[in-house]
Design a protein around this motif. Structure first.
Motif, PDB file in Angstrom:
ATOM      1  N   ARG A  99       0.811  -1.217   0.000  1.00  0.00           N
ATOM      2  CA  ARG A  99       0.000   0.000   0.000  1.00  0.00           C
ATOM      3  C   ARG A  99       0.843   1.265   0.000  1.00  0.00           C
ATOM      4  O   ARG A  99       0.325   2.361  -0.195  1.00  0.00           O
ATOM      5  CB  ARG A  99      -0.922   0.003   1.231  1.00  0.00           C
ATOM      6  CG  ARG A  99      -1.916  -1.151   1.254  1.00  0.00           C
ATOM      7  CD  ARG A  99      -2.961  -1.010   0.140  1.00  0.00           C
ATOM      8  NE  ARG A  99      -3.925  -2.098   0.161  1.00  0.00           N
ATOM      9  CZ  ARG A  99      -3.802  -3.214  -0.537  1.00  0.00           C
ATOM     10  NH1 ARG A  99      -2.731  -3.377  -1.316  1.00  0.00           N
ATOM     11  NH2 ARG A  99      -4.720  -4.161  -0.487  1.00  0.00           N
ATOM     12  N   GLY A 100       2.114   1.151   0.254  1.00  0.00           N
ATOM     13  CA  GLY A 100       2.972   2.328   0.290  1.00  0.00           C
ATOM     14  C   GLY A 100       4.427   1.952   0.303  1.00  0.00           C
ATOM     15  O   GLY A 100       4.787   0.758   0.380  1.00  0.00           O
ATOM     16  N   ARG A 101       5.283   2.949   0.258  1.00  0.00           N
ATOM     17  CA  ARG A 101       6.719   2.721   0.175  1.00  0.00           C
ATOM     18  C   ARG A 101       7.243   1.916   1.358  1.00  0.00           C
ATOM     19  O   ARG A 101       8.187   1.133   1.243  1.00  0.00           O
ATOM     20  CB  ARG A 101       7.437   4.064   0.074  1.00  0.00           C
ATOM     21  CG  ARG A 101       8.930   3.948  -0.192  1.00  0.00           C
ATOM     22  CD  ARG A 101       9.550   5.321  -0.327  1.00  0.00           C
ATOM     23  NE  ARG A 101      10.987   5.244  -0.536  1.00  0.00           N
ATOM     24  CZ  ARG A 101      11.625   5.723  -1.590  1.00  0.00           C
ATOM     25  NH1 ARG A 101      10.941   6.328  -2.545  1.00  0.00           N
ATOM     26  NH2 ARG A 101      12.938   5.632  -1.687  1.00  0.00           N
ATOM     27  N   GLY A 102       6.634   2.078   2.525  1.00  0.00           N
ATOM     28  CA  GLY A 102       7.072   1.347   3.706  1.00  0.00           C
ATOM     29  C   GLY A 102       6.949  -0.158   3.559  1.00  0.00           C
ATOM     30  O   GLY A 102       7.672  -0.920   4.222  1.00  0.00           O
ATOM     31  N   ASP A 103       6.047  -0.612   2.673  1.00  0.00           N
ATOM     32  CA  ASP A 103       5.872  -2.047   2.471  1.00  0.00           C
ATOM     33  C   ASP A 103       7.011  -2.663   1.669  1.00  0.00           C
ATOM     34  O   ASP A 103       7.093  -3.900   1.550  1.00  0.00           O
ATOM     35  CB  ASP A 103       4.548  -2.313   1.744  1.00  0.00           C
ATOM     36  CG  ASP A 103       3.346  -1.981   2.611  1.00  0.00           C
ATOM     37  OD1 ASP A 103       3.446  -2.129   3.846  1.00  0.00           O
ATOM     38  OD2 ASP A 103       2.312  -1.561   2.057  1.00  0.00           O
ATOM     39  N   LEU A 104       7.888  -1.831   1.083  1.00  0.00           N
ATOM     40  CA  LEU A 104       9.022  -2.346   0.333  1.00  0.00           C
ATOM     41  C   LEU A 104      10.131  -2.862   1.246  1.00  0.00           C
ATOM     42  O   LEU A 104      11.060  -3.532   0.782  1.00  0.00           O
ATOM     43  CB  LEU A 104       9.596  -1.256  -0.580  1.00  0.00           C
ATOM     44  CG  LEU A 104       8.708  -0.779  -1.723  1.00  0.00           C
ATOM     45  CD1 LEU A 104       9.337   0.430  -2.413  1.00  0.00           C
ATOM     46  CD2 LEU A 104       8.489  -1.904  -2.730  1.00  0.00           C
ATOM     47  N   GLY A 105      10.058  -2.543   2.525  1.00  0.00           N
ATOM     48  CA  GLY A 105      11.107  -2.939   3.456  1.00  0.00           C
ATOM     49  C   GLY A 105      12.284  -1.991   3.405  1.00  0.00           C
ATOM     50  O   GLY A 105      12.227  -0.913   2.802  1.00  0.00           O
ATOM     51  N   ASP A 106      13.385  -2.393   4.013  1.00  0.00           N
ATOM     52  CA  ASP A 106      14.576  -1.540   4.043  1.00  0.00           C
ATOM     53  C   ASP A 106      15.161  -1.379   2.644  1.00  0.00           C
ATOM     54  O   ASP A 106      15.171  -2.314   1.842  1.00  0.00           O
ATOM     55  CB  ASP A 106      15.638  -2.154   4.965  1.00  0.00           C
ATOM     56  CG  ASP A 106      15.223  -2.130   6.424  1.00  0.00           C
ATOM     57  OD1 ASP A 106      14.338  -1.333   6.772  1.00  0.00           O
ATOM     58  OD2 ASP A 106      15.783  -2.933   7.198  1.00  0.00           O
ATOM     59  N   GLU A 107      15.694  -0.191   2.383  1.00  0.00           N
ATOM     60  CA  GLU A 107      16.399   0.056   1.128  1.00  0.00           C
ATOM     61  C   GLU A 107      17.866  -0.327   1.360  1.00  0.00           C
ATOM     62  O   GLU A 107      18.671   0.465   1.830  1.00  0.00           O
ATOM     63  CB  GLU A 107      16.273   1.523   0.704  1.00  0.00           C
ATOM     64  CG  GLU A 107      16.798   1.790  -0.689  1.00  0.00           C
ATOM     65  CD  GLU A 107      16.481   3.186  -1.195  1.00  0.00           C
ATOM     66  OE1 GLU A 107      16.704   3.454  -2.385  1.00  0.00           O
ATOM     67  OE2 GLU A 107      16.009   4.022  -0.382  1.00  0.00           O
ATOM     68  N   VAL A 108      18.188  -1.573   1.028  1.00  0.00           N
ATOM     69  CA  VAL A 108      19.522  -2.109   1.305  1.00  0.00           C
ATOM     70  C   VAL A 108      20.579  -1.354   0.509  1.00  0.00           C
ATOM     71  O   VAL A 108      21.653  -1.041   1.021  1.00  0.00           O
ATOM     72  CB  VAL A 108      19.567  -3.620   1.001  1.00  0.00           C
ATOM     73  CG1 VAL A 108      20.960  -4.185   1.268  1.00  0.00           C
ATOM     74  CG2 VAL A 108      18.531  -4.355   1.841  1.00  0.00           C
ATOM     75  N   LEU A 109      20.278  -1.090  -0.771  1.00  0.00           N
ATOM     76  CA  LEU A 109      21.100  -0.259  -1.641  1.00  0.00           C
ATOM     77  C   LEU A 109      20.169   0.711  -2.354  1.00  0.00           C
ATOM     78  O   LEU A 109      18.951   0.478  -2.395  1.00  0.00           O
ATOM     79  CB  LEU A 109      21.853  -1.111  -2.675  1.00  0.00           C
ATOM     80  CG  LEU A 109      22.864  -2.140  -2.181  1.00  0.00           C
ATOM     81  CD1 LEU A 109      23.529  -2.815  -3.378  1.00  0.00           C
ATOM     82  CD2 LEU A 109      23.892  -1.533  -1.274  1.00  0.00           C
ATOM     83  N   PRO A 110      20.671   1.775  -2.934  1.00  0.00           N
ATOM     84  CA  PRO A 110      19.801   2.664  -3.692  1.00  0.00           C
ATOM     85  C   PRO A 110      19.020   1.901  -4.764  1.00  0.00           C
ATOM     86  O   PRO A 110      19.603   1.152  -5.555  1.00  0.00           O
ATOM     87  CB  PRO A 110      20.775   3.667  -4.325  1.00  0.00           C
ATOM     88  CG  PRO A 110      21.937   3.692  -3.388  1.00  0.00           C
ATOM     89  CD  PRO A 110      22.067   2.295  -2.878  1.00  0.00           C
ATOM     90  N   ASP A 111      17.701   2.040  -4.740  1.00  0.00           N
ATOM     91  CA  ASP A 111      16.810   1.411  -5.729  1.00  0.00           C
ATOM     92  C   ASP A 111      16.707  -0.097  -5.553  1.00  0.00           C
ATOM     93  O   ASP A 111      16.186  -0.790  -6.417  1.00  0.00           O
ATOM     94  CB  ASP A 111      17.281   1.742  -7.156  1.00  0.00           C
ATOM     95  CG  ASP A 111      16.222   1.462  -8.210  1.00  0.00           C
ATOM     96  OD1 ASP A 111      15.032   1.669  -7.912  1.00  0.00           O
ATOM     97  OD2 ASP A 111      16.587   1.032  -9.320  1.00  0.00           O
ATOM     98  N   LEU A 112      17.175  -0.623  -4.403  1.00  0.00           N
ATOM     99  CA  LEU A 112      17.097  -2.059  -4.145  1.00  0.00           C
ATOM    100  C   LEU A 112      16.566  -2.277  -2.730  1.00  0.00           C
ATOM    101  O   LEU A 112      17.278  -2.062  -1.744  1.00  0.00           O
ATOM    102  CB  LEU A 112      18.469  -2.715  -4.315  1.00  0.00           C
ATOM    103  CG  LEU A 112      18.523  -4.240  -4.172  1.00  0.00           C
ATOM    104  CD1 LEU A 112      17.685  -4.928  -5.244  1.00  0.00           C
ATOM    105  CD2 LEU A 112      19.965  -4.737  -4.228  1.00  0.00           C
ATOM    106  N   PHE A 113      15.312  -2.749  -2.660  1.00  0.00           N
ATOM    107  CA  PHE A 113      14.634  -2.906  -1.383  1.00  0.00           C
ATOM    108  C   PHE A 113      14.550  -4.376  -0.987  1.00  0.00           C
ATOM    109  O   PHE A 113      14.666  -5.278  -1.830  1.00  0.00           O
ATOM    110  CB  PHE A 113      13.221  -2.319  -1.471  1.00  0.00           C
ATOM    111  CG  PHE A 113      13.178  -0.826  -1.637  1.00  0.00           C
ATOM    112  CD1 PHE A 113      13.021   0.014  -0.535  1.00  0.00           C
ATOM    113  CD2 PHE A 113      13.305  -0.248  -2.891  1.00  0.00           C
ATOM    114  CE1 PHE A 113      12.980   1.396  -0.689  1.00  0.00           C
ATOM    115  CE2 PHE A 113      13.275   1.126  -3.060  1.00  0.00           C
ATOM    116  CZ  PHE A 113      13.121   1.954  -1.948  1.00  0.00           C
ATOM    117  N   GLU A 114      14.322  -4.590   0.301  1.00  0.00           N
ATOM    118  CA  GLU A 114      14.277  -5.961   0.804  1.00  0.00           C
ATOM    119  C   GLU A 114      13.166  -6.780   0.162  1.00  0.00           C
ATOM    120  O   GLU A 114      13.316  -7.986  -0.036  1.00  0.00           O
ATOM    121  CB  GLU A 114      14.118  -5.961   2.323  1.00  0.00           C
ATOM    122  CG  GLU A 114      15.408  -5.706   3.070  1.00  0.00           C
ATOM    123  CD  GLU A 114      15.300  -6.075   4.541  1.00  0.00           C
ATOM    124  OE1 GLU A 114      16.184  -6.804   5.019  1.00  0.00           O
ATOM    125  OE2 GLU A 114      14.334  -5.648   5.192  1.00  0.00           O
TER     126      GLU A 114
END
Length: 551
Positions: A473-488
């Motif tokens: 539902r939002g950016r927070g659901d992507l998890g941690d941004e491990v690297l720029p443009d790469l989320f958990e």
């Protein structure tokens, strides 16, 4: 007791997996064969000693050629097949295919302009109806296309080819095979094999992705082995399967005359001002390509040279990089220097040799060699990015003959995972326009999704991006941004569904984020994977070597 003797004497109850076909090799040809066989209902297992597309299948020139190389050899039938296969890929995997206009400056060392125009006209005629623009001749001094070239080049031809994401194409073939019931085992080496019960009893060694130590041994019983190990095919055939040359069956039995060609490629910051690629005629009589790549880069290659050494550790050598820079600089207004190179790679291509012509007569066609003794083996020799689907179909037909039941081919019109836009689009027009329309519709459904991420995900996953975004539902659901443009969220998806087990698997094969990744960032991602591989008690996590990616 040795592993070989234990395989020979083990009862059937000791077998870990029974299958009709074991495919050795997780490159494009191996995964495509496994996909085709699994789709025909055979029980299939595939083993790959490293990651999917870790070698030649991830180190191609990225072009799905439309048959101009065949035309140069006056192979009109081969040209027709190449055009047809390219059209099928545009329909079946549109998210991985990018049409690109190529500018070919006319060099006096090439064929006459009239012959080139005739060849391009025939190419256009065969490709009519596939949505690609036709060829044309241009005067560079009057065209913006000449801005990036040396002023000495005054005439050029423009035609259309298609670029493909070779490594992702390989992964999605494996994904489709898995969803159709195949067992896909990466980091798994075929160590030993003995004839048993009319088929093969094969020992497999599974290795840890970080340090390579053996963590599990498996025994597979297969009725047929398909040897699709690429540059390692000879060693698998003679060293592991111990098949003597005299065991060849009559059909396709003669061993092919192969030339191993090493193709070297470099990536530099974008050095061509327009959106076209370029084709340059080298002083050695070959062609190199300068292609738009990953939005901000130019891919230059391939400088193919005969290769007689072992396949392990093949890499771009400094003199090969220098040669590419020099040849490109003959044409480009801004010279290319070795210091500009942000990435270089090399791969081996097995090419069939025309009788009496040596490497000069080598081409990308393939041969399937059948061995009936001591147990059924089908070995894949040669092949190309342009013909992999057709090769797999022919291989599956021959395997069906070996198994006593030829089942219907099905891949000609079957989409690869993510290749259907129907979930968001009512109708389709062309690969590029459909992708733009899909991205626009996805943006409406998920307006919170960062635009660069949306573009990259739709290119990588196609319509399967909807599964990745399911429930978010939002950016927070992507998890941690491990690297720029790469989320958990993406990392867990790649680990669970696409056999990604290391930082390089993600940065160089599941994506090309490595082009923009520093050494520190690479270490951060490697640490993330290390934590996934080890449980809280410090023991290896059994999930990392799960036999089949979870559907």
């Amino acid at each position: 007791m040795s592993m070989l003797s234990s395989l020979a004497s083990s009862p059937d109850e000791a077998v870990d997996h029974l299958c009709d076909v074991l495919v050795v090799g997780g490159g494009l040809h191996g995964t495509a064969v496994a996909r085709d066989l699994a789709g025909r209902g055979w029980r299939v297992a595939l083993c790959e000693q490293d990651d999917l597309a870790a070698h030649a299948s991830g180190a191609t020139g990225k072009l799905v050629h439309g048959g101009l190389r065949e035309l140069a050899r006056l192979d009109l039938g081969g040209m027709g097949r190449a055009v047809q296969e390219r059209a099928r890929l545009l329909q079946c995997a549109p998210h991985l295919m990018t049409p690109v206009r190529l500018l070919m400056p006319h060099d006096d060392g090439m064929r006459t302009g009239a012959l080139i125009r005739l060849g391009l006209w025939w190419h256009d005629r065969l490709a009519a109806g596939n949505g690609l623009p036709p060829s044309e001749a241009v005067t560079l001094r009057r065209s913006r296309l000449g801005a990036s070239l040396q002023p000495a080049w005054t005439r050029a031809f423009v035609y259309t080819e298609v670029m493909a994401d070779d490594a992702r194409l390989t992964t999605l073939c494996a994904r489709d095979a898995s969803e159709r019931g195949a067992l896909v085992l990466t980091r798994t080496r075929c160590d030993q094999a003995v004839p048993h019960g009319g088929g093969w009893r094969v020992g497999l060694a599974r290795r840890h992705p970080e340090d390579g130590r053996v963590v599990q041994r498996l025994t597979v019983q297969a009725r047929v082995v398909v040897n699709a190990a690429g540059a390692w095919a000879s060693s698998v055939l003679s060293g592991v399967l111990q098949v003597p040359p005299a065991a060849a069956a009559r059909k396709g039995g003669e061993p092919p005359s192969l030339a191993w060609l090493k193709g070297t490629h470099i990536v530099v910051p974008r050095c061509v001002e327009h959106d076209h690629g370029c084709v340059f005629h080298t002083r050695g009589g070959r062609f190199i390509f300068a292609l738009p790549y990953e939005r901000h880069f130019t891919l230059i290659g391939a400088a193919e040279q005969p290769h007689d050494g072992p396949p392990d550790g093949v890499a771009a050598e400094p003199d090969e990089v220098m040669a590419l820079c020099q040849e490109a600089s003959r044409y480009l207004r801004r010279p290319v220097q070795p210091g500009d190179v942000v990435w270089s790679y090399a791969g081996l291509r097995g090419a069939l040799k025309a009788p009496g012509r040596g490497e000069e007569g080598a081409h990308g066609r393939h041969q399937l060699q059948l061995h009936a003794r001591p147990a059924p083996v089908l070995t894949v020799w040669g092949g190309s990015l342009s013909s992999f689907r057709l090769l797999a179909e022919q291989a599956a037909d021959q395997v069906g003959d070996l198994l006593g039941e030829r089942r219907l081919a099905w891949t000609a019109d079957a989409a690869l995972p993510g290749g259907q836009w129907g979930e968001l689009l009512d109708h389709t027009v062309s690969p590029e326009l459909d992708l733009i329309a899909f991205q626009s519709r996805l943006r409406q459904v998920h307006p919170w999704l960062p635009l660069p991420l949306l573009r990259r995900w739709t290119r990588a996953y196609g319509s399967r991006v909807l599964r990745l975004l399911d429930g978010m539902r939002g950016r927070g659901d992507l998890g941690d941004e491990v690297l720029p443009d790469l989320f958990e969220a993406e990392l867990y998806h790649l680990r669970r569904h696409e056999w990604a087990l290391t930082a390089d698997d993600v940065l160089w094969r599941r994506s090309k984020l490595g082009l923009r990744t520093t050494a520190v960032q690479h270490a951060v991602l490697a640490d993330w994977f290390a934590r996934q591989h080890t449980g809280c008690a410090g023991q290896p996590d059994a999930a990392w070597w799960s036999s089949r990616a979870v559907a």
